[in-house]
Design a protein around this motif. Structure first.
Motif, PDB file in Angstrom:
ATOM      1  N   ASP A 174       0.816  -1.210   0.000  1.00  0.00           N
ATOM      2  CA  ASP A 174       0.000   0.000   0.000  1.00  0.00           C
ATOM      3  C   ASP A 174       0.854   1.266   0.000  1.00  0.00           C
ATOM      4  OD1 ASP A 174      -2.333  -1.459  -0.056  1.00  0.00           O
ATOM      5  OD2 ASP A 174      -2.620  -1.416   2.122  1.00  0.00           O
ATOM      6  N   ASP A 175       2.016   1.240   0.678  1.00  0.00           N
ATOM      7  CA  ASP A 175       2.831   2.451   0.690  1.00  0.00           C
ATOM      8  C   ASP A 175       3.447   2.714  -0.679  1.00  0.00           C
ATOM      9  OD1 ASP A 175       4.484   0.188   1.089  1.00  0.00           O
ATOM     10  OD2 ASP A 175       6.078   1.441   1.914  1.00  0.00           O
ATOM     11  N   LYS A 176       3.781   1.645  -1.415  1.00  0.00           N
ATOM     12  CA  LYS A 176       4.272   1.828  -2.784  1.00  0.00           C
ATOM     13  C   LYS A 176       3.176   2.403  -3.677  1.00  0.00           C
ATOM     14  CE  LYS A 176       7.767  -1.840  -2.712  1.00  0.00           C
ATOM     15  NZ  LYS A 176       8.160  -3.159  -3.272  1.00  0.00           N
ATOM     16  N   LEU A 177       1.956   1.960  -3.457  1.00  0.00           N
ATOM     17  CA  LEU A 177       0.842   2.458  -4.263  1.00  0.00           C
ATOM     18  C   LEU A 177       0.506   3.906  -3.906  1.00  0.00           C
ATOM     19  CD1 LEU A 177      -1.390  -0.725  -4.334  1.00  0.00           C
ATOM     20  CD2 LEU A 177      -0.005   0.212  -6.185  1.00  0.00           C
ATOM     21  N   ALA A 178       0.690   4.280  -2.641  1.00  0.00           N
ATOM     22  CA  ALA A 178       0.504   5.682  -2.269  1.00  0.00           C
ATOM     23  C   ALA A 178       1.519   6.553  -2.998  1.00  0.00           C
ATOM     24  CB  ALA A 178       0.648   5.841  -0.756  1.00  0.00           C
TER      25      ALA A 178
END
Length: 324
Positions: A174-178
């Motif tokens: 999720d942090d990569k997608l953010a």
């Protein structure tokens, strides 16, 4: 001059910083004083002998750089001492001076820092070649980007946006997608806990992505191909997952789609004028503020090994730049 050297194949910790004689340009060659060089994932492989290019030992890693022309050899027409340039030399840029041929260099316009310019050739050059020359990406099409938080993934999101495409960023957390959303991704898929094929189909009303940009390979490749649209284009950019997938060719037939290889390093040799045109476009986008290269960190030259290890440990988002 100072140079980072790989004297024996192995991990980044085996690299050394040494003093060598300054090089001199021969006929058709250009000597560039390096102001900054960039590191890429393939630098983690080339120093261990695991990359498709295997230089003779000893050699310096780093393929892309920015700097100022220091001297030119006979028969050099495009450049003069004092010209700012960016370049790509496949390996050997981790040093204070680089010898390049004219086709390896592109003029660098005013208004761009050496640090920003140093990291443009590989990721952005590969991506514009993929979208413009191979996929013939059109405004309004949907692009699915695998490995969206990596160097080429970031470039793919940004360039697809500039070209008017809708971008679906796919990554493993999720942090990569953010981070991908901060770059302009319109939709995101976490393929660590969501089925990639089904989500891509759902986000495209069952039609699939017009273009799939895949620098990852591995287990996700077949799922992404199954979610490629009729007459879509599946771009094979690299294999960061470490596994080269075996694709069922019946999928290509049933979808009427194209699987297209993106071998930028060979393309620029075969079509140097096309490379010049693409890089001129990229530099113009940066100058206009349409492209804003993300620099993860800037290291001094004596910490090059540490910087390469950061990439090997998958801790980097965007580019690592080193200043001699």
């Amino acid at each position: 001059m100072k140079a980072v050297l790989c004297r024996s194949l192995g991990p980044a910790s085996s690299l050394t910083l040494e003093t060598l004689d300054d090089p001199h340009p021969g006929p058709g060659e250009v000597k560039v004083r390096v102001k900054a060089f960039a590191l890429n994932f393939f630098d983690t492989l080339i120093i261990e002998g695991k990359y498709q290019i295997r230089p003779e030992l000893p050699f310096s890693p780093a393929a892309e750089f920015s700097g100022i022309v220091e001297a030119i050899g006979d028969d050099v027409d495009r450049f003069r001492p004092g010209d700012p340039v960016i370049g790509y030399v496949r390996f050997g840029a981790a040093r204070e001076f680089v010898i390049a041929i004219e086709d390896d260099l592109v003029p660098m316009p005013d208004g761009i820092s050496f640090e920003a310019a140093a990291g443009l050739s590989v990721t952005y050059g590969t991506t514009l070649h993929a979208f413009r020359d191979r996929a013939k990406l059109q405004e309004g099409e949907t692009v699915a980007v695998l490995g969206a938080a990596g160097g080429v993934g970031q470039a793919a999101i940004e360039i697809a946006n500039i070209m008017g495409a809708r971008v679906i960023a796919c990554a493993s957390s999720d942090d990569k997608l953010a981070f991908a959303r901060s770059l302009g991704a319109h939709e995101t898929i976490n393929y660590a806990n969501e089925p990639l094929k089904e989500r891509l189909k759902a986000l495209t009303s069952g039609m699939g992505a017009d273009v799939v940009y895949d620098p990852v390979g591995g287990d996700m490749a077949e799922q992404a191909l199954r979610a490629t649209a009729w007459e879509g284009r599946y771009l094979v950019v690299g294999f960061a997952a470490g596994e080269i997938p075996k694709i069922p060719l019946n999928l290509v037939m049933l979808k009427g789609c194209d699987v297209q290889g993106v071998f930028w390093g060979e393309a620029i040799i075969r079509d140097p004028e096309g490379h010049w045109s693409n890089m001129t476009q990229i530099l113009d986008w940066v100058r206009q503020g349409k492209l804003k290269p993300h620099i993860h960190a800037i290291y001094p030259m004596d910490r090059t090994a540490e910087a390469i290890q950061e990439i090997a440990d998958r801790k980097v988002r965007g580019k690592i730049i080193v200043r001699p």
